[in-house]
Motif scaffolding. Structure first.
Motif: not given
Length: 169
Positions: A151, A154-155, A157-159, A161-162
């Motif tokens: 993961y 995806s992690f 990318a999530w980080l 974004y935030h």
């Protein structure tokens, strides 16, 4: 070098830094507790609050005290043995000034070196320092587990974004 291996190396380095800081502090505290004890008289106590040359807020307790060691009179203005503090505690500095008032008697620990220096206590690690240690230990382990489970992308990318979202506020 594979991504998983790089994550494991980063996690081990971060873990070592976090645990190393804690053990360093415990070692300094142990050495401090083994130093000779003398009685000190507080002769001055004030809180220094100003901006330093880099316009950073500087708050420090300035406590002057005198003590006798090996039949010689000494004076010190270093009340606390401090380690490197990434996040100093301003509340601790204020509490020191309230704790050590002029005319009070206290115990001090003497450090012998080129000159004789004494300290009243060891500064504790601040809460922010504990948080950094926790982050240095836990966060890399989470990254290793996420990488092992597949993961990581995806992690990241999530980080990203935030972080971008919070920076735009």
């Amino acid at each position: 070098m594979s991504l998983e291996f790089a994550q494991i190396v980063a996690a081990l380095i971060s873990f070592g830094l976090g645990v190393g800081q804690t053990f360093y502090y415990l070692r300094v505290r142990k050495i401090f507790n083994s130093l000779p004890i003398v009685f000190a008289e507080i002769i001055g106590s004030r809180l220094l609050h100003q901006l330093d040359l880099d316009n950073k807020d500087l708050t420090q307790a300035i406590i002057n005290f005198k003590y006798s060691y090996q039949r010689n009179e000494h004076e010190s203005s270093s009340p606390v043995l401090r380690g490197f503090e990434l996040f100093p505690s301003f509340d601790y500095e204020r509490a020191l000034v309230k704790k050590y008032r002029p005319g009070d008697r206290a115990t001090a620990r003497v450090v012998q070196g080129r000159s004789v220096e004494a300290y009243l206590e060891v500064a504790p690690l601040s809460r922010a320092s504990y948080s950094v240690v926790l982050l240095l230990v836990v966060f890399p382990m989470v990254l290793v587990v996420l990488g092992y489970l597949g993961y990581t992308e995806s992690f990241v990318a999530w980080l990203k974004y935030h972080v971008e979202f919070w920076l735009t506020l």
